[in-house]
Design an enzyme around this catalytic site. Structure first.
Site, PDB file in Angstrom:
ATOM      1  N   THR A   1       0.846  -1.202   0.000  1.00  0.00           N
ATOM      2  CA  THR A   1       0.000   0.000   0.000  1.00  0.00           C
ATOM      3  C   THR A   1       0.877   1.246   0.000  1.00  0.00           C
ATOM      4  O   THR A   1       0.621   2.203  -0.746  1.00  0.00           O
ATOM      5  CB  THR A   1      -0.939  -0.010   1.234  1.00  0.00           C
ATOM      6  OG1 THR A   1      -1.505  -1.322   1.381  1.00  0.00           O
ATOM      7  CG2 THR A   1      -2.058   1.006   1.083  1.00  0.00           C
TER       8      THR A   1
ATOM      9  N   ASP B   1       1.781   5.013   6.648  1.00  0.00           N
ATOM     10  CA  ASP B   1       2.133   3.592   6.622  1.00  0.00           C
ATOM     11  C   ASP B   1       0.871   2.740   6.517  1.00  0.00           C
ATOM     12  O   ASP B   1      -0.235   3.193   6.846  1.00  0.00           O
ATOM     13  CB  ASP B   1       2.917   3.219   7.902  1.00  0.00           C
ATOM     14  CG  ASP B   1       3.677   1.902   7.766  1.00  0.00           C
ATOM     15  OD1 ASP B   1       3.600   1.268   6.689  1.00  0.00           O
ATOM     16  OD2 ASP B   1       4.342   1.511   8.732  1.00  0.00           O
ATOM     17  N   GLY B   2       1.040   1.519   6.089  1.00  0.00           N
ATOM     18  CA  GLY B   2      -0.045   0.550   6.020  1.00  0.00           C
ATOM     19  C   GLY B   2      -0.194  -0.195   7.337  1.00  0.00           C
ATOM     20  O   GLY B   2       0.423   0.158   8.349  1.00  0.00           O
TER      21      GLY B   2
ATOM     22  N   ASP C   1      -1.622  -4.403   8.957  1.00  0.00           N
ATOM     23  CA  ASP C   1      -2.186  -5.730   8.694  1.00  0.00           C
ATOM     24  C   ASP C   1      -3.587  -5.869   9.276  1.00  0.00           C
ATOM     25  O   ASP C   1      -4.414  -6.599   8.746  1.00  0.00           O
ATOM     26  CB  ASP C   1      -1.251  -6.796   9.261  1.00  0.00           C
ATOM     27  CG  ASP C   1       0.125  -6.702   8.617  1.00  0.00           C
ATOM     28  OD1 ASP C   1       0.208  -6.858   7.396  1.00  0.00           O
ATOM     29  OD2 ASP C   1       1.105  -6.418   9.324  1.00  0.00           O
TER      30      ASP C   1
ATOM     31  N   GLY D   1       3.722  -5.321  10.844  1.00  0.00           N
ATOM     32  CA  GLY D   1       4.914  -6.161  10.847  1.00  0.00           C
ATOM     33  C   GLY D   1       4.852  -7.327   9.889  1.00  0.00           C
ATOM     34  O   GLY D   1       5.777  -8.132   9.835  1.00  0.00           O
TER      35      GLY D   1
ATOM     36  N   GLY E   1       5.387  -7.220   6.941  1.00  0.00           N
ATOM     37  CA  GLY E   1       6.556  -7.059   6.065  1.00  0.00           C
ATOM     38  C   GLY E   1       7.869  -7.020   6.832  1.00  0.00           C
ATOM     39  O   GLY E   1       8.909  -6.679   6.260  1.00  0.00           O
TER      40      GLY E   1
ATOM     41  N   GLU F   1       9.362   1.086  11.733  1.00  0.00           N
ATOM     42  CA  GLU F   1       8.033   1.708  11.603  1.00  0.00           C
ATOM     43  C   GLU F   1       7.593   2.301  12.937  1.00  0.00           C
ATOM     44  O   GLU F   1       7.058   3.414  12.991  1.00  0.00           O
ATOM     45  CB  GLU F   1       7.022   0.668  11.113  1.00  0.00           C
ATOM     46  CG  GLU F   1       7.282   0.229   9.674  1.00  0.00           C
ATOM     47  CD  GLU F   1       6.403  -0.920   9.199  1.00  0.00           C
ATOM     48  OE1 GLU F   1       6.299  -1.092   7.986  1.00  0.00           O
ATOM     49  OE2 GLU F   1       5.828  -1.647  10.029  1.00  0.00           O
TER      50      GLU F   1
HETATM   51  O1  LIG Z   1       3.537  -3.475   8.700  1.00  0.00           O
HETATM   52  C1  LIG Z   1       3.883  -3.550   7.550  1.00  0.00           C
HETATM   53  C2  LIG Z   1       5.250  -3.932   7.151  1.00  0.00           C
HETATM   54  O2  LIG Z   1       6.029  -4.307   8.259  1.00  0.00           O
HETATM   55  C3  LIG Z   1       2.901  -3.253   6.465  1.00  0.00           C
HETATM   56  O3  LIG Z   1       2.407  -1.967   6.662  1.00  0.00           O
HETATM   57  C4  LIG Z   1       1.774  -4.238   6.513  1.00  0.00           C
HETATM   58  O4  LIG Z   1       2.312  -5.551   6.429  1.00  0.00           O
HETATM   59  C5  LIG Z   1       0.775  -4.005   5.379  1.00  0.00           C
HETATM   60  O5  LIG Z   1       1.343  -4.335   4.152  1.00  0.00           O
HETATM   61  P1  LIG Z   1       0.558  -4.208   2.784  1.00  0.00           P
HETATM   62  O6  LIG Z   1       0.298  -2.756   2.548  1.00  0.00           O
HETATM   63  O7  LIG Z   1       1.502  -4.821   1.768  1.00  0.00           O
HETATM   64  O8  LIG Z   1      -0.729  -4.997   2.900  1.00  0.00           O
END
Ligand SMILES: O=C(CO)[C@H](O)[C@H](O)COP(=O)(O)O
Length: 212
Positions: free
Chosen positions: A30, A80-81, A83, A94, A96, A102
């Protein structure tokens, strides 16, 4: 649908970027849409502070200067995105493996804008396994402490974080008290960062282009 919502959210977050800002930038698919959109404004901002090697590479590829948080001072904005996101804007992050940087940037920022697709919204955090970054030698100790608290720890085998640490994903928790759990886990030696963003929750959540 979900990828489209991610793109809408990434692009919608641009409206929070002020002229001359240094923007905190998260990690993930995202955020990648946000970085693409931020490139169009690169002449109007000073640069970005990045939460991962992945985002740093993306930012640099598009000509956005990447700055060191130690020399920027507090940031006005972090994007930031997540989960998972509950109705109080508390998050699990987390997926990713970038949770430590973050959390540092979120703590250093006045406003945290979280960008998600609708599939990330939950009433109770915990269906998504909770990522925890650990010092490698503490993996078993931390695993036992998690089991005592009713969680099922699973080592994300093969993953090494940007900080040289490991990730444990905790399955089976329904997190009724995210602030309490975050505080409790933070006391366990060897845990670097808990992927609960509850003490410092998001300030604004964009689900696609809709602010909630
Ligand atoms: O916390 C994160 C990385 O550590 C991301 O923000 C989370 O995993 C969301 O990822 P995506 O936007 O690919 O769904």
């Amino acid at each position: 649908m979900s990828a489209n919502e991610k793109k809408l959210a990434g692009e919608a977050a641009i409206r929070f970027v002020e002229d001359n800002a240094i923007v905190g930038v998260g990690t993930g698919s995202t955020v990648a849409f946000f970085i693409d959109a931020l490139a169009d404004l690169k002449d109007r901002i000073q640069g970005a502070v990045s939460s991962s090697e992945q985002s740093t590479a993306h930012l640099k590829r598009l000509g956005i200067p990447v700055l060191d948080l130690n020399s920027t001072g507090a940031l006005s904005l972090y994007v930031d995105g997540a989960d998972e996101c509950d109705p109080h804007k508390r998050l699990i992050k987390g997926g990713g493996a970038a949770l430590t940087r973050e959390k540092i940037i979120a703590a250093a920022s006045d406003k945290f804008v979280c960008i998600i697709d609708s599939g990330k919204r939950v009433n109770l955090l915990g269906k998504f396994p909770l990522p925890i970054e650990v010092i490698p030698m503490a993996r078993s100790l931390v695993g036992r402490e998690i089991a005592k608290r009713g969680g099922s720890p699973v080592w994300r085998d093969g993953v090494v974080t940007d900080n040289g640490n490991w990730i444990i994903d905790v399955h089976g928790w329904q997190i009724a008290d995210p602030v309490g759990l975050e505080k409790d886990l933070n006391q366990i030696p060897g845990i670097v960062t808990v992927g609960l963003f509850a003490q410092r929750a998001a300030d604004v959540v964009l689900v696609g282009d809709k602010q909630i």
